[in-house]
Motif scaffolding. Structure first.
Motif, PDB file in Angstrom:
ATOM      1  N   ASP A   1       6.196   8.184  17.000  1.00  0.00           N
ATOM      2  CA  ASP A   1       5.751   8.952  18.168  1.00  0.00           C
ATOM      3  C   ASP A   1       4.242   8.818  18.361  1.00  0.00           C
ATOM      4  OD1 ASP A   1       8.161  10.326  19.134  1.00  0.00           O
ATOM      5  OD2 ASP A   1       8.188  11.173  17.124  1.00  0.00           O
TER       6      ASP A   1
ATOM      7  N   TYR B   1       0.846  -1.191   0.000  1.00  0.00           N
ATOM      8  CA  TYR B   1       0.000   0.000   0.000  1.00  0.00           C
ATOM      9  C   TYR B   1       0.876   1.233   0.000  1.00  0.00           C
ATOM     10  CZ  TYR B   1      -4.100  -2.827   1.061  1.00  0.00           C
ATOM     11  OH  TYR B   1      -5.108  -3.724   0.992  1.00  0.00           O
TER      12      TYR B   1
ATOM     13  N   GLY C   1       0.789   5.119   1.050  1.00  0.00           N
ATOM     14  CA  GLY C   1       0.173   6.293   1.657  1.00  0.00           C
ATOM     15  C   GLY C   1       0.823   7.510   1.040  1.00  0.00           C
TER      16      GLY C   1
ATOM     17  N   THR D   1       0.451  10.057   6.421  1.00  0.00           N
ATOM     18  CA  THR D   1      -0.906   9.640   6.775  1.00  0.00           C
ATOM     19  C   THR D   1      -0.904   8.862   8.091  1.00  0.00           C
ATOM     20  OG1 THR D   1      -0.707   7.514   5.637  1.00  0.00           O
ATOM     21  CG2 THR D   1      -1.463   9.388   4.320  1.00  0.00           C
TER      22      THR D   1
ATOM     23  N   GLY E   1       3.892   8.002   1.099  1.00  0.00           N
ATOM     24  CA  GLY E   1       5.163   7.553   0.539  1.00  0.00           C
ATOM     25  C   GLY E   1       6.393   8.123   1.219  1.00  0.00           C
ATOM     26  N   THR E   2       6.215   8.837   2.310  1.00  0.00           N
ATOM     27  CA  THR E   2       7.390   9.467   2.935  1.00  0.00           C
ATOM     28  C   THR E   2       8.346   8.429   3.511  1.00  0.00           C
ATOM     29  OG1 THR E   2       6.297   9.716   5.092  1.00  0.00           O
ATOM     30  CG2 THR E   2       6.112  11.559   3.557  1.00  0.00           C
ATOM     31  N   ASN E   3       7.856   7.272   3.777  1.00  0.00           N
ATOM     32  CA  ASN E   3       8.724   6.188   4.240  1.00  0.00           C
ATOM     33  C   ASN E   3       8.945   5.175   3.114  1.00  0.00           C
ATOM     34  OD1 ASN E   3       8.500   3.508   6.643  1.00  0.00           O
ATOM     35  ND2 ASN E   3      10.287   4.706   6.079  1.00  0.00           N
ATOM     36  N   LEU E   4       7.857   4.756   2.503  1.00  0.00           N
ATOM     37  CA  LEU E   4       7.938   3.678   1.517  1.00  0.00           C
ATOM     38  C   LEU E   4       8.811   4.047   0.314  1.00  0.00           C
ATOM     39  CD1 LEU E   4       7.049   0.905   0.577  1.00  0.00           C
ATOM     40  CD2 LEU E   4       4.991   1.945  -0.389  1.00  0.00           C
TER      41      LEU E   4
HETATM   42  C1  LIG Z   1      13.402  12.337   7.848  1.00  0.00           C
HETATM   43  C2  LIG Z   1      12.242  11.703   8.552  1.00  0.00           C
HETATM   44  C3  LIG Z   1      12.065  11.937   9.911  1.00  0.00           C
HETATM   45  C4  LIG Z   1      10.991  11.356  10.560  1.00  0.00           C
HETATM   46  N1  LIG Z   1      10.832  11.581  11.893  1.00  0.00           N
HETATM   47  C5  LIG Z   1       9.825  10.988  12.554  1.00  0.00           C
HETATM   48  C6  LIG Z   1       9.632  11.157  13.943  1.00  0.00           C
HETATM   49  O1  LIG Z   1      10.361  11.878  14.593  1.00  0.00           O
HETATM   50  N2  LIG Z   1       8.605  10.513  14.542  1.00  0.00           N
HETATM   51  C7  LIG Z   1       7.746   9.724  13.833  1.00  0.00           C
HETATM   52  O2  LIG Z   1       6.839   9.179  14.418  1.00  0.00           O
HETATM   53  N3  LIG Z   1       7.903   9.538  12.517  1.00  0.00           N
HETATM   54  C8  LIG Z   1       8.907  10.149  11.871  1.00  0.00           C
HETATM   55  N4  LIG Z   1       9.062   9.937  10.526  1.00  0.00           N
HETATM   56  C9  LIG Z   1       8.265   8.910   9.881  1.00  0.00           C
HETATM   57  C10 LIG Z   1       6.994   9.420   9.334  1.00  0.00           C
HETATM   58  O3  LIG Z   1       6.104   9.630  10.395  1.00  0.00           O
HETATM   59  C11 LIG Z   1       6.486   8.354   8.395  1.00  0.00           C
HETATM   60  O4  LIG Z   1       7.314   8.376   7.267  1.00  0.00           O
HETATM   61  C12 LIG Z   1       5.069   8.604   7.955  1.00  0.00           C
HETATM   62  O5  LIG Z   1       4.216   8.628   9.051  1.00  0.00           O
HETATM   63  C13 LIG Z   1       4.623   7.511   7.006  1.00  0.00           C
HETATM   64  O6  LIG Z   1       3.393   7.864   6.470  1.00  0.00           O
HETATM   65  P1  LIG Z   1       3.115   7.784   4.903  1.00  0.00           P
HETATM   66  O7  LIG Z   1       1.704   8.107   4.718  1.00  0.00           O
HETATM   67  O8  LIG Z   1       4.084   8.596   4.170  1.00  0.00           O
HETATM   68  O9  LIG Z   1       3.385   6.252   4.683  1.00  0.00           O
HETATM   69  P2  LIG Z   1       4.017   5.493   3.437  1.00  0.00           P
HETATM   70  O10 LIG Z   1       5.455   5.827   3.313  1.00  0.00           O
HETATM   71  O11 LIG Z   1       3.169   5.706   2.268  1.00  0.00           O
HETATM   72  O12 LIG Z   1       3.849   4.027   3.945  1.00  0.00           O
HETATM   73  C14 LIG Z   1       4.560   3.513   5.042  1.00  0.00           C
HETATM   74  C15 LIG Z   1       4.194   2.053   5.209  1.00  0.00           C
HETATM   75  O13 LIG Z   1       2.846   1.941   5.588  1.00  0.00           O
HETATM   76  C16 LIG Z   1       2.120   1.126   4.678  1.00  0.00           C
HETATM   77  N5  LIG Z   1       0.777   1.714   4.634  1.00  0.00           N
HETATM   78  C17 LIG Z   1       0.458   3.000   4.373  1.00  0.00           C
HETATM   79  N6  LIG Z   1      -0.839   3.204   4.553  1.00  0.00           N
HETATM   80  C18 LIG Z   1      -1.379   2.015   4.938  1.00  0.00           C
HETATM   81  C19 LIG Z   1      -2.678   1.574   5.286  1.00  0.00           C
HETATM   82  N7  LIG Z   1      -3.711   2.412   5.298  1.00  0.00           N
HETATM   83  N8  LIG Z   1      -2.846   0.288   5.625  1.00  0.00           N
HETATM   84  C20 LIG Z   1      -1.803  -0.571   5.646  1.00  0.00           C
HETATM   85  N9  LIG Z   1      -0.568  -0.216   5.328  1.00  0.00           N
HETATM   86  C21 LIG Z   1      -0.349   1.070   4.985  1.00  0.00           C
HETATM   87  C22 LIG Z   1       2.916   1.177   3.414  1.00  0.00           C
HETATM   88  O14 LIG Z   1       2.721   0.031   2.639  1.00  0.00           O
HETATM   89  C23 LIG Z   1       4.325   1.261   3.926  1.00  0.00           C
HETATM   90  O15 LIG Z   1       4.796  -0.004   4.276  1.00  0.00           O
HETATM   91  C24 LIG Z   1      10.105  10.542   9.854  1.00  0.00           C
HETATM   92  C25 LIG Z   1      10.276  10.327   8.491  1.00  0.00           C
HETATM   93  C26 LIG Z   1      11.342  10.889   7.834  1.00  0.00           C
HETATM   94  C27 LIG Z   1      11.498  10.652   6.378  1.00  0.00           C
END
Ligand SMILES: Cc1cc2nc3c(=O)[nH]c(=O)nc-3n(C[C@H](O)[C@H](O)[C@H](O)COP(=O)(O)OP(=O)(O)OC[C@H]3O[C@@H](n4cnc5c(N)ncnc54)[C@H](O)[C@@H]3O)c2cc1C
Ligand code: SF4
Lengths: 755, 352
Positions: free
Chosen positions: B164, B26, B28, B108, B30-33
């Motif tokens: 967090d 999936y 979201g 997200t 994409g900030t992590n994926l």
């Molecule tokens: C430089 C940096 C610093 C950060 N610092 C922090 C911090 O201090 N504290 C903190 O908590 N976070 C931190 N983050 C992490 C950040 O919170 C996560 O990257 C973000 O929350 C992921 O959300 P996304 O929507 O971008 O997920 P995505 O990158 O799109 O997805 C992340 C994962 O979740 C899965 N996924 C997404 N949505 C769903 C769904 N609805 N159901 C099932 N699976 C799903 C995806 O397949 C993937 O495996 C940091 C990230 C970066 C890049």
């Protein structure tokens, strides 16, 4: 061709004295509106993309690359490995002078550090090139690497690019032995990486044996030399455009290996090639600040007068090249003592070669020296500022030379006043904020030598009275082109709008290197002299022309004012440049100038910029988290061409100091030798919340010897002093002396437990 | 980056069906994926983009008083929702202590729960990592592990769960709503993430194709609104993952803690509810001693997994502090530096 649009200077416009005005950056609007073209923004017709594949081991050799798989990937055009890399005119391992660094250009299958390029994939798209690189799936014969300072060392012949590794004045051993009090302290600094915002990049295009390059560089002429040597083509066949740099900090002083690989690829595939390093790939082949372990031994009398200073540095260099961080040399100029000795050792380890990084030597050396001085002050039960004043160097300690100018006392005084230093209690752990957090104050002395290189410039006055100034200067973002444009306009006696200024291209006169904080002084002096030359030629025309109101004025002297030549004894008598040229039937008149260090004064005087940095830190007593809550730096660096740019250099330097003290560290896995935090999420630099309050004070300083313009340099000095000030403040807040950078939460928790 | 298929479903049913294929992930924000894909850490063959699904963007209060947060709600939108932040201030504070403003604007709710560890060996495809490639080993053991877990780790994996947001969710008893091919189900957040054991690659209870559709905070969680705080210690003032963090929520009546909620972040392999500490606090009068006792209880089972013993002492101090902060009361306004030791500290809370 000028790459910068000269924007109107508006209300800041001054006639005859542009120097000293806080002009905003001439290219600022281009940058903030996205119109500034950085090297990687160029997309010539038929462009292909190259991506380097890098080694994941730190020592050994590549035994297999799946070239077939990479080549089979759709879009991949060619894979370059040591097997098929076209020959070069010069061995990349040749070292003909101290500024030539050995490069990894696929000369063999050896791996000498993690992140070393081992192959190059060229493709029609960036994505295909990346995937091709991944498909190479290298196999290795691995040898155990060494990436720390524990092990065998050697005594280098020179440190930095060629300074003596050892210096001495007086008899350190005797002085130390006879000292009433002695102190020995060992400080450690980690490997640090430049991490310029703009990654190293190149767009290279060959036309026969002519080569056109877009590449960020801090030293165009040196880059041309290097390229000409490697590819066996005449220097004049090479054109480099480097109009904008997204930072360099030393890492773009020399062309990096991967950039040269871009040129190789373009030649091999017969098409223009773009190569841009990823952030991760900038941890290895583009230089870094080597780690150090520095031991200071200080001797002093009962009243706190220093009698002996020994500064010994052990610093890393690579297995295959020499650059030993000249950290001990920080002790040459700052504090007076009858016996001073500075020595260096190197450790050959499996890393990319360390290189110049903002204040190379001075930054690490100052961090250790200022720390030890802080310890010595407390051992003498003295305020650390009083201690520094007591040991103030009236002449340069290591050489005995007088200083060309040194307004350091004023820096101390002004900074201390503004900071409120007088209220500092001597004992640590004696200040709290309103909510109970520990507060501490520290001070550090900043110093950086006033270096000059060599530069040339061309000046033109045109028949319409306007001017043109050219020098191939580099603007890394520091505002050089604005400051140099100010000097250029004053040199011609014109406004900035009347003076076209060209820079950033290698077909202009060689401006030397934007490094060593010497660019404004060096290129500035070239412009200044070129201006003098063209004005002298114009004067020559006028005073010998019977139809000129200046006819015969040669004896009383003629000066340039607001686009006119006027008699020195009566400025109402004169005429515009345009009139002189038109009567002479000339379309333009040209002058030339050189910026070189004046050997005479440099023999006689020590030339340095100075400063004093005051830091306040707040530390949570339970949790150990640290914040620099105030930072004030007062600096004296000769004449200030543009206070806005200068302040921003000091700010940047001081923030770098925060970074050094609290944040930056490349963490190697000791087993694999790989850097485990090669990205900007985990390789920490300060964020805005880490810099709540920052102030600089520009202390006036006239220096009659350093150069005719009185310019020292401001680009690097801010890093020095700041680290020590912060470390001292942390000790003052907590009573915990941390001698390893960056200082972190665990250090304070463990230190507090051990107290 | 490898070639992958990109699917944009228009309903949850379509999404679940599309993600049933092996190798699907999936997407979201994409900030992590996407970072992991660019680094070659994960190589999905199909991305199922959730961001265009309808109805997953709401923050609602259900009739029973519980709050339901759609999986696509942005981290910042949730933190800045005035009604939500008033009822669950510790969640808002934790969200605002995470990442950077830019990331929070994108990230997200679902993605935050599912974010992968920041273990640098996990992120480095050249390293051995049981989580990334089951059975290859764990290079963090004996390597650079200053930021790894002291709670919940196994000999197969010592990586920290970095979120967090999940910490107050664990404390407040949040429920994760899951949709799959077989329909919908619900799991308490504390059961959603798994301990690494000998299968660190299996991080949550989600089965193939299952997705998070919402996170619910039960109505009773709002009863803690007056006394709840998040505290996060890190190596810079902002934009850094926790070395140790904790969320505390207290129900205080007539000078007595009636009920306590406590969860830890940055120190454990999953969002870590500290029930033993909670039990100790229930019925006690708030005070330094009992908070320190609770801190001891929270870390009773902690063991260093490498060069990270300092985290145990640090974690205890974070717990003692956050409990004192919570007892002092939820501040009227969100501090400018949420969850930071440099946010205003209530009187009498600093220890040494
Ligand atoms: C430089 C940096 C610093 C950060 N610092 C922090 C911090 O201090 N504290 C903190 O908590 N976070 C931190 N983050 C992490 C950040 O919170 C996560 O990257 C973000 O929350 C992921 O959300 P996304 O929507 O971008 O997920 P995505 O990158 O799109 O997805 C992340 C994962 O979740 C899965 N996924 C997404 N949505 C769903 C769904 N609805 N159901 C099932 N699976 C799903 C995806 O397949 C993937 O495996 C940091 C990230 C970066 C890049
Ligand atoms: S700690 Fe876990 S994530 Fe990190 S390397 Fe070991 S197995 Fe992989």
């Amino acid at each position: 061709m000028s790459e910068i649009a000269s924007l109107p200077t508006g209300s800041r416009q001054r006639q005859g004295s542009n120097i000293g005005q806080p002009m905003t950056r001439r290219e600022g609007v281009l940058k903030v509106t996205g119109q500034a073209t950085y090297a990687a923004d160029n997309n010539p017709e038929g462009l292909l993309y190259a991506v380097v594949a890098t080694a994941t081991i730190a020592r050994g050799r590549v035994t297999h690359l799946d070239v077939e798989a990479a080549k089979a990937h759709p879009g991949v055009v060619e894979v370059l490995t040591p097997q098929n890399r076209p020959p070069l005119a010069l061995d990349p391992d040749a070292k003909l002078h101290g500024f030539m660094f050995r490069l990894d250009l696929l000369q063999n299958d050896g791996v000498r550090y993690a992140g070393q390029p081992i192959a190059l994939v060229v493709a029609r798209t960036l994505e295909a090139a990346n995937e091709g690189a991944a498909l190479l799936a290298p196999q290795y014969e691995v040898e155990a690497p060494r990436v720390d300072l524990d092990g065998e060392n050697f005594v280098p012949e020179v440190v930095g690019p060629g300074a003596p590794a050892r210096a001495e004045t007086g008899d350190f051993d005797a002085e130390y032995a006879g000292s009433a009090k002695t102190l020995e302290a060992t400080y450690e600094t980690p490997p640090q990486y430049h991490n310029a915002m703009e990654p190293h990049s190149i767009v290279a295009a060959w036309d026969g044996d002519r080569l056109s390059i877009d590449m960020p560089t801090q030293g165009m002429a040196m880059a041309i030399d290097r390229v000409a040597g490697l590819f066996g083509i005449p220097a004049e066949n090479i054109h480099i455009r480097s109009p904008f740099l997204g930072g360099g900090f030393g890492s773009k002083g020399m062309p990096a290996g991967p950039q040269m690989l871009g040129i190789i690829a373009a030649k091999h595939v017969g098409a223009p090639v773009k190569l841009v390093l990823s952030r991760q790939q900038m941890y290895g082949p583009v230089g870094h600040r080597g780690q150090t372990r520095q031991t200071l031994r200080l001797g002093m009398s009962d009243d706190g007068r220093l009698t002996a200073i020994e500064h010994h540095t052990l610093a890393s260099t690579s297995r295959f090249d020499d650059f030993v961080e000249p950290a001990s040399n920080a002790s040459h100029t700052l504090y007076a003592a009858p016996g001073i000795r500075t020595t260096h050792e190197g450790a050959r380890i499996d890393i990319g070669t360390p290189m110049f990084m903002r204040a190379p030597g001075e930054a690490s050396g100052s961090a250790a020296l200022e720390g030890a001085i802080d310890e010595a002050a407390f051992a003498a039960r003295m305020d650390p500022l009083d201690f520094r004043l007591l040991n103030y160097a009236e002449v340069e300690p290591i050489s005995g030379k007088p200083f060309s100018s040194k307004a350091l006392r004023e820096c101390y005084a002004k900074g201390a006043e503004r900071f409120g230093w007088a209220k500092r209690p001597l004992e640590p752990r004696s200040m709290r904020d309103a909510e109970g957090r520990l507060v501490g104050w520290g001070v550090g002395t900043a110093m950086f030598p006033a270096i000059m290189f060599q530069a040339a410039a061309r000046a033109v006055i045109r028949a319409d009275g306007s001017g043109l100034m050219e020098t191939g200067a580099h603007d890394m973002g520091q505002g050089a082109w604005t400051a140099l444009h100010q000097i250029a306009a004053d040199g011609l006696g014109l406004s900035m709008d009347e003076t076209e200024f060209r820079a950033g291209s290698s077909d202009l006169p060689d401006a030397g290197i934007a490094g060593g904080s010497g660019h404004t002084a060096t290129a500035g002096m070239a412009l200044h002299r070129a201006g003098e030359d063209v004005i002298a030629k114009l004067t020559e025309l006028a005073v010998n022309d019977e139809n000129s109101p200046l006819y015969g004025a040669g004896n009383v002297g003629v000066v340039a004012r607001n686009g006119r030549l006027v008699r020195q004894d009566d400025e109402s008598r004169g005429e515009p440049y345009a009139a002189i040229l038109q009567r002479a039937g000339l379309a333009e008149i040209e002058g030339k100038g050189q910026g070189v260090p004046d050997a005479g004064p440099r023999e006689k005087y020590a030339m340095d910029a100075h400063g004093a940095v005051f830091a306040e830190v707040t530390v949570d007593p339970d949790l150990g988290q640290i914040r620099v809550t105030r930072l004030i730096g007062a600096f004296a660096a000769g004449r200030v061409i543009n206070p806005r740019m200068v302040e921003s250099q000091y700010y940047g330097g001081m923030i770098w100091g925060i970074s050094f003290a609290l944040h930056e560290e490349a963490v190697h896995d000791k087993r694999s030798g790989r850097i485990m935090n090669a990205n900007l999420a985990e390789y920490r630099v300060p964020v805005n919340a880490d810099v709540p309050s920052l102030e600089t004070i520009l202390v006036h300083e006239d220096d009659p010897y350093v150069n005719a313009l009185g310019i020292k340099g401001v680009g690097e000095i801010g890093v020095t002093g700041t680290v020590g000030a912060i470390a001292g403040a942390i000790w003052h807040a907590t009573g915990v002396r941390v001698r390893r950078f960056p200082i972190n939460v665990a250090d304070l928790l463990e230190g507090a437990a051990a107290r | 980056m490898n070639l992958f298929e990109y699917v944009r479903p228009s309903s949850i049913a379509e999404a679940v069906a599309a993600a049933g294929e092996p190798g699907s992930a999936y997407l979201g924000a994409g900030t992590n994926l996407l970072d992991l894909m660019k680094g070659g850490v994960t190589r999905p063959s199909r991305l199922v983009d959730l961001t265009h699904l309808p109805d997953l963007n709401g923050i609602e209060t259900l009739p029973d008083g519980s709050a339901r947060i759609g999986a696509l709600v942005k981290n910042s939108a949730l933190a800045h929702d005035p009604d939500f932040a008033k009822r669950f201030p510790v969640v808002a504070e934790a969200l605002l202590a995470g990442a950077s403003a830019q990331l929070r604007n994108a990230a997200t709710v679902g993605g935050n729960l599912m974010q992968r560890t920041r273990c640098s060996y996990f992120n480095d495809p050249a390293s051995a990592c049981n989580k990334r490639e089951p059975g290859t080993g764990c290079d963090a053991l004996g390597g650079e592990n200053r930021s790894h877990a002291v709670l919940g780790w196994s000999d197969h994996c010592i990586a920290v769960h970095p979120s967090d947001f999940c910490v107050p969710l664990a404390a407040l008893g949040a429920i994760v709503e899951i949709a799959g091919a077989g329909g919908q189900r619900e799991v308490p957040l504390t059961d959603f993430h798994r301990l690494p054991g000998d299968t660190p690659d299996r991080e949550t209870v989600l089965e193939a194709g299952e997705m998070i559709v919402a996170v619910r905070l039960p109505a009773d969680a709002a009863a803690f609104a007056d006394h709840q705080r998040y505290l996060k210690v890190r190596e810079r003032t902002s934009y850094a993952f926790a070395l140790a963090s904790a969320a505390a929520a207290l129900k205080i009546e007539n000078g007595t803690i009636v009920e306590a909620r406590l969860a830890l972040g940055g120190v454990a392999t999953k969002p870590w509810r500290a029930k033993a500490a909670e039990a100790l606090l229930a019925g006690a009068a708030p005070g330094k001693q009992v908070f320190e006792k609770a801190a001891e209880a929270a870390f009773a089972e902690a063991r260093p997994s490498g060069d990270n013993g300092y985290k145990i002492e640090l974690g205890k101090r974070v717990v003692a502090r956050v409990l004192a902060m919570a007892a002092a009361g939820t501040p009227d306004r969100m501090p400018a530096l949420p969850a930071s030791p440099f946010a205003p500290i209530p009187e009498g809370v600093v220890n040494v």
